[in-house]
Motif scaffolding. Sequence first.
Motif, PDB file in Angstrom:
ATOM      1  N   GLU A  46       0.831  -1.173   0.064  1.00 51.62           N
ATOM      2  CA  GLU A  46       0.053   0.205   0.044  1.00 51.62           C
ATOM      3  C   GLU A  46       0.857   1.287  -0.151  1.00 51.62           C
ATOM      4  OE1 GLU A  46      -2.383   0.035   3.418  1.00 51.62           O
ATOM      5  OE2 GLU A  46      -0.704   0.488   4.800  1.00 51.62           O
ATOM      6  N   PHE A  47       0.233   2.255  -0.602  1.00 54.32           N
ATOM      7  CA  PHE A  47       1.048   3.652  -0.602  1.00 54.32           C
ATOM      8  C   PHE A  47       1.237   4.146   0.651  1.00 54.32           C
ATOM      9  CE2 PHE A  47       2.096   7.672  -2.288  1.00 54.32           C
ATOM     10  CZ  PHE A  47       1.624   8.553  -1.427  1.00 54.32           C
ATOM     11  N   VAL A  48       2.105   5.004   1.035  1.00 56.37           N
ATOM     12  CA  VAL A  48       2.286   5.554   2.128  1.00 56.37           C
ATOM     13  C   VAL A  48       2.671   7.190   2.066  1.00 56.37           C
ATOM     14  CG1 VAL A  48       3.994   5.882   4.337  1.00 56.37           C
ATOM     15  CG2 VAL A  48       3.517   3.418   3.465  1.00 56.37           C
ATOM     16  N   ALA A  49       3.628   7.449   1.302  1.00 51.74           N
ATOM     17  CA  ALA A  49       3.672   8.826   1.024  1.00 51.74           C
ATOM     18  C   ALA A  49       4.457   8.769  -0.356  1.00 51.74           C
ATOM     19  CB  ALA A  49       4.697   9.355   2.051  1.00 51.74           C
ATOM     20  N   ALA A  50       4.682  10.048  -1.207  1.00 54.78           N
ATOM     21  CA  ALA A  50       5.155  10.182  -2.325  1.00 54.78           C
ATOM     22  C   ALA A  50       5.735  11.914  -2.281  1.00 54.78           C
ATOM     23  CB  ALA A  50       4.371  10.093  -3.508  1.00 54.78           C
ATOM     24  N   THR A  58       4.002  16.998  -2.202  1.00 60.62           N
ATOM     25  CA  THR A  58       3.909  15.636  -1.490  1.00 60.62           C
ATOM     26  C   THR A  58       2.600  15.216  -1.157  1.00 60.62           C
ATOM     27  OG1 THR A  58       3.591  17.011   0.891  1.00 60.62           O
ATOM     28  CG2 THR A  58       6.060  16.188   0.059  1.00 60.62           C
ATOM     29  N   SER A  59       2.404  13.954  -1.082  1.00 64.33           N
ATOM     30  CA  SER A  59       1.280  13.486  -0.792  1.00 64.33           C
ATOM     31  C   SER A  59       1.405  12.393   0.194  1.00 64.33           C
ATOM     32  CB  SER A  59       0.733  12.594  -2.170  1.00 64.33           C
ATOM     33  OG  SER A  59      -0.613  12.141  -1.946  1.00 64.33           O
ATOM     34  N   TYR A  60       0.231  11.996   0.959  1.00 65.55           N
ATOM     35  CA  TYR A  60       0.296  11.049   2.050  1.00 65.55           C
ATOM     36  C   TYR A  60      -0.811  10.334   1.881  1.00 65.55           C
ATOM     37  CZ  TYR A  60       4.064  14.024   4.024  1.00 65.55           C
ATOM     38  OH  TYR A  60       5.214  14.430   4.156  1.00 65.55           O
ATOM     39  N   ALA A  61      -0.649   8.974   2.453  1.00 63.35           N
ATOM     40  CA  ALA A  61      -2.076   7.975   2.663  1.00 63.35           C
ATOM     41  C   ALA A  61      -2.544   8.685   4.232  1.00 63.35           C
ATOM     42  CB  ALA A  61      -1.774   6.745   3.007  1.00 63.35           C
ATOM     43  N   ALA A  97      10.373   3.478  -3.829  1.00 66.66           N
ATOM     44  CA  ALA A  97      10.258   3.239  -5.148  1.00 66.66           C
ATOM     45  C   ALA A  97      10.324   4.674  -5.861  1.00 66.66           C
ATOM     46  CB  ALA A  97       8.662   2.876  -5.431  1.00 66.66           C
ATOM     47  N   ALA A  98      10.880   4.391  -7.297  1.00 70.02           N
ATOM     48  CA  ALA A  98      11.104   5.721  -8.072  1.00 70.02           C
ATOM     49  C   ALA A  98      10.202   5.479  -9.654  1.00 70.02           C
ATOM     50  CB  ALA A  98      12.432   5.691  -8.348  1.00 70.02           C
ATOM     51  N   GLY A  99       9.716   6.540  -9.889  1.00 70.63           N
ATOM     52  CA  GLY A  99       8.851   6.302 -11.127  1.00 70.63           C
ATOM     53  C   GLY A  99       9.083   7.770 -12.044  1.00 70.63           C
ATOM     54  N   VAL A 100       8.374   7.756 -13.206  1.00 71.74           N
ATOM     55  CA  VAL A 100       8.713   8.665 -14.020  1.00 71.74           C
ATOM     56  C   VAL A 100       7.637   9.459 -14.413  1.00 71.74           C
ATOM     57  CG1 VAL A 100      10.733   7.511 -15.210  1.00 71.74           C
ATOM     58  CG2 VAL A 100       8.396   7.075 -15.997  1.00 71.74           C
ATOM     59  N   VAL A 101       6.574   9.254 -13.704  1.00 69.56           N
ATOM     60  CA  VAL A 101       5.382  10.332 -13.981  1.00 69.56           C
ATOM     61  C   VAL A 101       5.598  11.420 -13.325  1.00 69.56           C
ATOM     62  CG1 VAL A 101       3.825   8.263 -14.396  1.00 69.56           C
ATOM     63  CG2 VAL A 101       3.859   9.139 -12.094  1.00 69.56           C
ATOM     64  N   VAL A 102       4.883  12.553 -13.741  1.00 70.38           N
ATOM     65  CA  VAL A 102       4.859  13.725 -13.085  1.00 70.38           C
ATOM     66  C   VAL A 102       4.095  14.051 -11.900  1.00 70.38           C
ATOM     67  CG1 VAL A 102       4.487  16.467 -13.229  1.00 70.38           C
ATOM     68  CG2 VAL A 102       5.506  14.942 -15.217  1.00 70.38           C
ATOM     69  N   GLY A 103       4.513  14.472 -10.555  1.00 66.19           N
ATOM     70  CA  GLY A 103       3.651  14.490  -9.660  1.00 66.19           C
ATOM     71  C   GLY A 103       3.762  13.369  -8.612  1.00 66.19           C
ATOM     72  N   PRO A 104       3.340  13.681  -7.406  1.00 65.63           N
ATOM     73  CA  PRO A 104       3.252  12.602  -6.078  1.00 65.63           C
ATOM     74  C   PRO A 104       2.300  11.538  -6.412  1.00 65.63           C
ATOM     75  CG  PRO A 104       2.706  14.770  -5.201  1.00 65.63           C
ATOM     76  CD  PRO A 104       2.841  14.982  -6.765  1.00 65.63           C
ATOM     77  N   SER A 105       2.425  10.662  -7.318  1.00 65.27           N
ATOM     78  CA  SER A 105       1.481   9.726  -7.494  1.00 65.27           C
ATOM     79  C   SER A 105       1.438   8.615  -6.389  1.00 65.27           C
ATOM     80  CB  SER A 105       1.818   8.772  -9.059  1.00 65.27           C
ATOM     81  OG  SER A 105       0.744   7.696  -8.836  1.00 65.27           O
TER      82      SER A 105
END
Length: 124
Positions: A46-50, A58-61, A97-105
């Motif tokens: 599950e997602f925690v933070a980005a 930033t984004s948080y669960a 984790a690392a990703g290439v999309v824009v924004g804190p997914s």
Amino acid sequence: QVQLVESGGGSVQAGGSLRLSCAASGRSSSSYLMGWFRQAPGKEREFVAAISRSGTMTSYADSVKGRFTISRDNAKNTMYLQMNNLKPEDTAVYYCAAGVVVGPSQRLSDYRYWGQGTQVTVSS
């Protein structure tokens, strides 16, 4: 391509704090959206933070808002997760984790590269 290594996990009592680190090597981490996910035994990851590439968004669960803080230092190619007021339900393996999309997914599928995980155990 980027390689990710987490550190800082451990065992703490409820109410305690831990700081996780994620060191990136290979391509500069500033090229990537980065995030933290966790997986408890018998549960889905599950997602925690980005945090965005620049660190400005930033984004948080909901379950960790107000207790966890994500940050990054692109000069050091390192991301952090400061975890305060830990609860037994925070017990899990935490993945960087690392990703290439824009924004804190918050979507797991937006992340291309993963670390091996670090165990966090919170006792009551």
